[in-house]
Motif scaffolding. Structure first.
Motif, PDB file in Angstrom:
ATOM      1  N   ILE A  53      21.427  57.180 126.188  1.00  0.00           N
ATOM      2  CA  ILE A  53      21.058  58.272 125.582  1.00  0.00           C
ATOM      3  C   ILE A  53      21.458  58.058 123.913  1.00  0.00           C
ATOM      4  O   ILE A  53      20.845  57.978 122.797  1.00  0.00           O
ATOM      5  N   GLU A  54      22.913  57.684 124.130  1.00  0.00           N
ATOM      6  CA  GLU A  54      23.669  57.200 122.777  1.00  0.00           C
ATOM      7  C   GLU A  54      23.000  56.253 122.103  1.00  0.00           C
ATOM      8  O   GLU A  54      22.751  56.275 120.597  1.00  0.00           O
ATOM      9  N   VAL A  55      22.876  55.082 122.720  1.00  0.00           N
ATOM     10  CA  VAL A  55      21.952  53.917 122.204  1.00  0.00           C
ATOM     11  C   VAL A  55      20.723  54.145 121.731  1.00  0.00           C
ATOM     12  O   VAL A  55      20.343  54.039 120.472  1.00  0.00           O
ATOM     13  N   ALA A  56      19.811  54.908 122.635  1.00  0.00           N
ATOM     14  CA  ALA A  56      18.554  55.340 122.278  1.00  0.00           C
ATOM     15  C   ALA A  56      18.450  56.229 120.974  1.00  0.00           C
ATOM     16  O   ALA A  56      17.613  55.892 120.103  1.00  0.00           O
ATOM     17  N   SER A  57      19.290  56.909 120.844  1.00  0.00           N
ATOM     18  CA  SER A  57      19.255  58.088 119.457  1.00  0.00           C
ATOM     19  C   SER A  57      19.460  56.973 118.489  1.00  0.00           C
ATOM     20  O   SER A  57      18.978  57.539 117.391  1.00  0.00           O
ATOM     21  N   GLN A  58      20.609  56.236 118.739  1.00  0.00           N
ATOM     22  CA  GLN A  58      20.702  55.359 117.269  1.00  0.00           C
ATOM     23  C   GLN A  58      19.475  54.533 116.790  1.00  0.00           C
ATOM     24  O   GLN A  58      19.101  54.627 115.696  1.00  0.00           O
ATOM     25  N   LEU A  59      18.903  53.882 117.989  1.00  0.00           N
ATOM     26  CA  LEU A  59      17.766  52.904 117.633  1.00  0.00           C
ATOM     27  C   LEU A  59      16.599  53.945 117.045  1.00  0.00           C
ATOM     28  O   LEU A  59      15.928  53.575 116.250  1.00  0.00           O
ATOM     29  N   PHE A  60      16.275  55.084 118.013  1.00  0.00           N
ATOM     30  CA  PHE A  60      15.172  55.890 117.291  1.00  0.00           C
ATOM     31  C   PHE A  60      15.420  56.531 115.839  1.00  0.00           C
ATOM     32  O   PHE A  60      14.347  56.336 115.221  1.00  0.00           O
ATOM     33  N   ALA A  61      16.727  56.688 115.654  1.00  0.00           N
ATOM     34  CA  ALA A  61      16.999  57.266 114.152  1.00  0.00           C
ATOM     35  C   ALA A  61      16.855  56.012 113.223  1.00  0.00           C
ATOM     36  O   ALA A  61      16.339  56.441 112.018  1.00  0.00           O
ATOM     37  N   THR A 121      10.784  51.014 118.348  1.00  0.00           N
ATOM     38  CA  THR A 121      11.901  51.434 119.404  1.00  0.00           C
ATOM     39  C   THR A 121      11.417  50.678 120.616  1.00  0.00           C
ATOM     40  O   THR A 121      10.541  51.190 121.114  1.00  0.00           O
ATOM     41  N   THR A 122      11.838  49.808 121.197  1.00  0.00           N
ATOM     42  CA  THR A 122      11.142  49.233 122.292  1.00  0.00           C
ATOM     43  C   THR A 122      12.389  49.497 123.535  1.00  0.00           C
ATOM     44  O   THR A 122      13.761  49.534 123.189  1.00  0.00           O
ATOM     45  N   THR A 123      11.941  49.578 124.816  1.00  0.00           N
ATOM     46  CA  THR A 123      13.029  49.742 126.148  1.00  0.00           C
ATOM     47  C   THR A 123      13.894  48.668 126.081  1.00  0.00           C
ATOM     48  O   THR A 123      15.056  48.494 126.413  1.00  0.00           O
ATOM     49  N   ALA A 124      13.295  47.489 125.903  1.00  0.00           N
ATOM     50  CA  ALA A 124      14.127  46.478 126.084  1.00  0.00           C
ATOM     51  C   ALA A 124      15.219  46.169 125.039  1.00  0.00           C
ATOM     52  O   ALA A 124      15.989  45.927 125.194  1.00  0.00           O
ATOM     53  N   GLU A 125      14.680  46.532 123.751  1.00  0.00           N
ATOM     54  CA  GLU A 125      15.942  46.678 122.685  1.00  0.00           C
ATOM     55  C   GLU A 125      17.178  47.622 123.112  1.00  0.00           C
ATOM     56  O   GLU A 125      18.361  47.265 122.678  1.00  0.00           O
TER      57      GLU A 125
END
Length: 204
Positions: A13-21, A28-32
């Motif tokens: 969630i932390e990493v996804a938050s950074q990428l979505f932001a 943003t891709t799930t692979a990334e």
């Protein structure tokens, strides 16, 4: 195992938050996300079966604290104490959930196309509660007859800007990042400004 699962979910969630932001939902891709989180892509789908589910988890990581932040306004009769606690809690959320806050802000600015309906409804119910409480305090003479709506908007913007526009704030402040002292100073300033500017009194 539950502790490991929770830890892994929080990291994703932390990493996804950074990428979505940084890039937005569509780019943003799930692979990334899996690559930056240093986990195999199948493991990401083990915890979050779809990109939509992960995006919801990111939004919930900030909207749930935002919903809980208004508990003092809902539960306390004394407006000075309630508003003080609300401002401090909102600033704490901006400090601890900055990336998720940016994601939420971007979602709202885009017209909330991916914001789950139940979250949107909960936020609307919260807003109605806050407005009702402000109106009650004004009726009792515990607050000057200010606009409840614009006061609420000001509280939102003045606290969340420390997350959503922290790059600009750091540039002006000549700092790499904001620290605890910055948030404490902001809390003191905003609280004093609102309490004095709106003539907020202690409950009789």
């Amino acid at each position: 195992m539950s502790r490991i699962r929770t830890k892994n979910q929080e990291k994703i969630i932390e990493v996804a938050s950074q990428l979505f932001a940084e890039k937005g939902y569509a780019a943003t891709t799930t692979a990334e996300i899996a690559q930056r989180a240093e986990i195999p892509k199948p493991n990401l789908y083990y915890y979050f079966s779809t990109k939509d589910n992960l995006y919801r988890a990111v939004l919930e990581s900030v909207t749930q604290p935002l919903l809980e932040a208004s508990y003092p306004i809902e539960q306390l009769d004394d407006p000075r104490e309630a508003i003080t606690q609300y401002i401090r809690t909102k600033l704490h959320i901006s400090k601890e959930h900055a990336a998720a806050s940016k994601t939420f802000a971007a979602e709202v600015m885009a017209g909330a196309p991916h914001l789950p309906r139940d979250i949107a409804e909960a936020l609307l119910d919260q807003s109605k509660m806050i407005l009702s409480k402000f109106e009650r305090w004004i009726e009792k003479g515990w607050m000057d007859p200010v606009s409840p709506k614009h006061l609420m908007f000001m509280l939102w913007s003045s606290t969340q800007t420390y997350a959503d526009f922290n790059w600009q704030i750091c540039q002006v402040s000549g700092q790499y990042e904001l620290d605890d002292n910055d948030f404490e100073e902001a809390a003191t300033f905003l609280t004093n400004m609102v309490l004095r500017g709106c003539g907020v009194k202690h409950a009789d």
